[in-house]
Design a protein around this motif. Structure first.
Motif, PDB file in Angstrom:
ATOM      1  N   GLN A 109       0.840  -1.194   0.000  1.00 10.81           N
ATOM      2  CA  GLN A 109       0.000   0.000   0.000  1.00 10.81           C
ATOM      3  C   GLN A 109       0.875   1.243   0.000  1.00 10.81           C
ATOM      4  O   GLN A 109       1.915   1.289   0.650  1.00 10.81           O
ATOM      5  CB  GLN A 109      -0.901   0.001   1.242  1.00 10.81           C
ATOM      6  N   ASP A 110       0.451   2.248  -0.759  1.00 12.92           N
ATOM      7  CA  ASP A 110       1.181   3.514  -0.775  1.00 12.92           C
ATOM      8  C   ASP A 110       0.801   4.346   0.440  1.00 12.92           C
ATOM      9  O   ASP A 110      -0.378   4.419   0.821  1.00 12.92           O
ATOM     10  CB  ASP A 110       0.859   4.307  -2.050  1.00 12.92           C
ATOM     11  N   TYR A 111       1.784   4.992   1.058  1.00 11.28           N
ATOM     12  CA  TYR A 111       1.560   5.832   2.222  1.00 11.28           C
ATOM     13  C   TYR A 111       2.143   7.215   1.964  1.00 11.28           C
ATOM     14  O   TYR A 111       3.198   7.348   1.326  1.00 11.28           O
ATOM     15  CB  TYR A 111       2.230   5.244   3.464  1.00 11.28           C
ATOM     16  N   ASP A 112       1.448   8.235   2.488  1.00  3.12           N
ATOM     17  CA  ASP A 112       2.072   9.550   2.484  1.00  3.12           C
ATOM     18  C   ASP A 112       3.041   9.618   3.663  1.00  3.12           C
ATOM     19  O   ASP A 112       3.186   8.661   4.436  1.00  3.12           O
ATOM     20  CB  ASP A 112       1.029  10.664   2.549  1.00  3.12           C
ATOM     21  N   THR A 113       3.731  10.750   3.791  1.00  4.92           N
ATOM     22  CA  THR A 113       4.773  10.848   4.814  1.00  4.92           C
ATOM     23  C   THR A 113       4.215  10.635   6.216  1.00  4.92           C
ATOM     24  O   THR A 113       4.815   9.932   7.047  1.00  4.92           O
ATOM     25  CB  THR A 113       5.461  12.221   4.734  1.00  4.92           C
ATOM     26  N   TYR A 114       3.050  11.220   6.490  1.00  2.00           N
ATOM     27  CA  TYR A 114       2.464  11.088   7.831  1.00  2.00           C
ATOM     28  C   TYR A 114       2.092   9.629   8.105  1.00  2.00           C
ATOM     29  O   TYR A 114       2.368   9.094   9.188  1.00  2.00           O
ATOM     30  CB  TYR A 114       1.231  11.979   7.940  1.00  2.00           C
ATOM     31  N   GLN A 115       1.475   8.958   7.129  1.00  2.76           N
ATOM     32  CA  GLN A 115       1.095   7.560   7.321  1.00  2.76           C
ATOM     33  C   GLN A 115       2.325   6.668   7.449  1.00  2.76           C
ATOM     34  O   GLN A 115       2.339   5.727   8.248  1.00  2.76           O
ATOM     35  CB  GLN A 115       0.226   7.103   6.152  1.00  2.76           C
ATOM     36  N   LEU A 116       3.360   6.960   6.669  1.00  2.00           N
ATOM     37  CA  LEU A 116       4.568   6.154   6.727  1.00  2.00           C
ATOM     38  C   LEU A 116       5.221   6.255   8.104  1.00  2.00           C
ATOM     39  O   LEU A 116       5.714   5.257   8.640  1.00  2.00           O
ATOM     40  CB  LEU A 116       5.534   6.605   5.635  1.00  2.00           C
ATOM     41  N   LYS A 117       5.230   7.440   8.675  1.00  2.00           N
ATOM     42  CA  LYS A 117       5.775   7.595  10.017  1.00  2.00           C
ATOM     43  C   LYS A 117       5.019   6.723  11.007  1.00  2.00           C
ATOM     44  O   LYS A 117       5.627   6.075  11.877  1.00  2.00           O
ATOM     45  CB  LYS A 117       5.711   9.064  10.439  1.00  2.00           C
TER      46      LYS A 117
END
Length: 669
Positions: free
Chosen positions: A257-265
């Motif tokens: 799944q692709d994550y933005d920076t906030y989700q990846l953190k």
């Protein structure tokens, strides 16, 4: 009543506007310059009497056209580009209604703000030098719009304004330095997103055939590194950015799944948390500091694994180091790495599942090759050696211009058909074959190597150093770095990309880096880059940590009281400097007695309605006053005669003449 601006003042104003807008044209729509030139030409024609002042309807129409152009430019709202373009549009159109000095001063003050605004786009040394030039011209315009018609020629007036402008700015320099060094360094209270075309650069969070070779054709700087001890060998400089685990048949990504920076953190903190206990330290430590250029992405590139790090960063179980926010300004990182340390001797299940997964179908020829090689070898190390031997022995080629692989079965197409590729092709296909045998493996992207700058004693890593390699997990050894590109082009890691593609002649042929073949030009280029690095390190990189270290070195133990006392002392020194340079400590020249009495004589007559013009000679003024005041004509004439005698034919008894002037002045009053 406001004074009208002169034609010369308007020329100064337009020159300042042009200088301010010019650097924005590298980032914003080019039509802003014609808008400024149109507004300037119209205003100059109005001042010369060749055109009429634009009416309200005309102004509304022009504003509408400007907003329409802004909307058609494709800028995202809200964004820095859109807001800056809107402000520049108003900055240009404002000159249409400049008629008084007050209007011109408003335009100049907006210009000062725009000079600061441009630093949101670039903080390079060249931008700072250009901003200094802009400040000089703006301040010269501030002087110019205040001037009326003078006896100076145009050239003399320009030189006078520029000298005064430079003098005024130099007087501000001490105060600027004190504020820069001692003012608290606060984080920004708000931010605007950058435009999509400017927001991201460098290594991405996904890798498809053709992605990294695009970076390899760019000479842009990625980051600079200063080593605190011994510099590692060139082939050991693998700057890890992030790990790509998921393969969908064509593209490698971090996770399914692709994550933005906030989700990846959140994912890294909750599921793939940094675990220092998984590292067995061995080998020599490599302490260094790196300054990363603005990229619009949070990736920081380090020698993995990094055990000690200072800065606002986040670390993950895959040994990445990333900033908490996307890099919108140069970022300083101080770290200590142990490249030879053992990582994950016991592989967690979460990481194992990521490192063995392949698409359920596709690339059948590659899967069959993996099964055959595994049957022939029978153990992981022999299997890995067999895969690398295939790269060495088959007619594979390392190239910056690989053929396309299509949308499906890309691994098959590369391994059996084209056999021409860049590092992404070799790393991706290698990891596919390793996983096809059930061995945990993953793709790592970042940079390899860098250019050593002898003048500045640092390593400069550019976009063309972008690289992809593999990590394979082996029992008892943990993660082991394997670079399959070395099997095809060993010169890539030993000597750099330029040596690896020398036969093609495709390495930045049209770039300034082609000058490296000329020794003295390359020396100049490195000297210039050294100056840029110093600017980045000590000016742009001056953050709260650097400020705290400086204050500690100056004050010993940091305290608010000591800091306030130091700043107050510096302000006192600056105040004394201003008093001396502005001449405020000099005593005014004493006025001669006869001049003081004649001034009072003129003031007394002015109270009676008779005002002396600056060009009137004493005799002429006396005749005019006597005609208006016949009863005092004798007093006026005698006073003037005595005054002229003292000034132009002084006698030995000057005191008697002064007493006589006082007597006559008393009679006049």
């Amino acid at each position: 009543m406001q004074k009208q601006i002169t034609y010369t003042g308007m020329i100064w104003l337009f020159a300042a506007q042009f200088i301010v807008i010019l650097p924005f044209l590298f980032h914003l729509p080019l039509w802003l310059l014609p808008v400024l030139l149109f507004a300037a030409a119209w205003r100059l024609r109005v001042l010369s009497g060749a055109a009429m002042q634009p009416g309200n309807m005309t102004k509304v129409a022009l504003i509408g056209l400007g907003i329409a152009g802004l909307l058609l430019s494709g800028l995202r709202f809200p964004s820095l580009d859109a807001m800056a373009t809107l402000l520049l549009l108003g900055f240009a159109f404002k000159s249409l209604e400049v008629t008084q000095r007050r209007d011109a001063i408003v335009v100049i003050f907006i210009g000062y703000f725009l000079v600061a605004l441009h630093f949101l786009y670039t903080q390079a040394l060249g931008a700072a030098l250009y901003a200094t030039l802009s400040m000089v011209i703006l301040t010269g315009a501030l002087v110019g719009v205040q001037q009326t018609i003078t006896e100076f020629s145009t050239g003399q007036q320009v030189r006078f304004n520029l000298r005064l402008s430079v003098f005024m700015l130099l007087q501000c320099l001490p105060l600027m330095l004190v504020i820069f060094v001692f003012a608290p360094r606060f984080a920004p209270l708000w931010s605007l997103p950058l435009a999509p075309t400017q927001a991201k650069s460098g290594v991405s969070d996904r890798m498809a055939p053709g992605d990294i070779e695009k970076l390899a054709k760019s000479g842009d700087l990625a980051f600079r590194v200063t080593f605190k001890g011994k510099r590692p060998a060139q082939h050991e400089l693998y700057w890890q950015g992030l790990v790509l685990n998921h393969f969908d048949g064509r593209e490698w990504r971090q996770f399914e799944q692709d994550y933005d920076t906030y989700q990846l953190k959140s994912v890294l903190l909750n599921h793939y948390r940094w675990n220092p206990d998984a590292i067995h330290v061995q080998g020599e430590a490599v302490p260094y500091e790196a300054i990363y250029e603005t990229s619009g992405q949070p990736w920081l590139f380090t020698l993995a694994p990094t055990l000690e790090v200072t800065g606002d960063v986040l670390r993950g179980a895959d040994y990445r180091v990333m900033a908490q926010q996307a890099l919108q300004a140069p970022f300083l990182l101080k770290a200590v790495s142990y490249p030879d340390a053992q990582r994950d001797a016991v592989l967690p299940d979460t990481l194992r599942s990521l490192a063995v997964t392949l698409p359920p179908s596709g690339d059948t020829r590659s899967r069959a090759l993996a099964q055959r090689l595994w049957r022939e070898t029978g153990n992981p190390q022999a299997y890995i050696d067999a895969v690398l031997a295939r790269f060495r022995e088959q007619p594979f080629a390392y190239t910056l211009n690989p053929p396309g692989l299509g949308e499906s079965d890309t691994v098959d197409t590369f391994l059996f058909d084209s056999q021409r590729g860049f590092c992404a092709h070799y790393a991706g296909s290698f990891v596919f074959l390793i996983r096809a045998a059930g061995i945990p493996a993953r793709v790592v992207v970042g940079y390899q190597g860098g250019e050593w700058n002898d003048a500045g004693q640092y390593l400069a890593v550019h976009q063309y150093d972008a690289h992809a390699w593999a990590e394979v997990w082996q029992a008892g050894r943990g993660w082991v770095r394997i670079d399959p590109t070395n099997a095809v082009a060993p010169s890539r890691t030993e000597q750099g990309l330029e040596a690896a593609v020398q036969a093609e002649g495709t390495f930045l042929a049209d770039s300034i880096f082609s000058l490296r073949k000329i020794a003295w030009l390359n020396g100049i280029r490195q000297q210039v880059d050294t100056v840029q690095y110093g600017w980045r390190r000590w000016v742009v990189g001056y953050d709260r940590a650097e400020q705290a270290a400086l204050l500690k070195s100056l004050l010993g133990t940091f305290s608010i009281g000591r800091t306030a006392l130091l700043v107050a002392g510096l302000f006192a020194v600056i105040g004394l400097f201003w008093l001396l340079t502005l001449g405020m400590t000099q005593r005014q020249a004493q006025e001669a007695p006869e001049q003081r009495l004649y001034r009072r004589f003129c003031e007394a007559l002015a109270k009676r309605g008779i005002v002396r013009e600056p060009g009137d000679a004493p005799g002429v003024f006396a005749a005019q006053a006597a005609a208006h005041l016949p009863a005092l004509a004798n007093v006026i004439q005698e006073f003037t005669q005595v005054y002229e005698g003292v000034c132009y034919a002084p006698t030995a008894d000057g005191q008697a003449a002064t007493r006589r002037l006082k007597t006559l002045l008393a009679k006049l009053r």
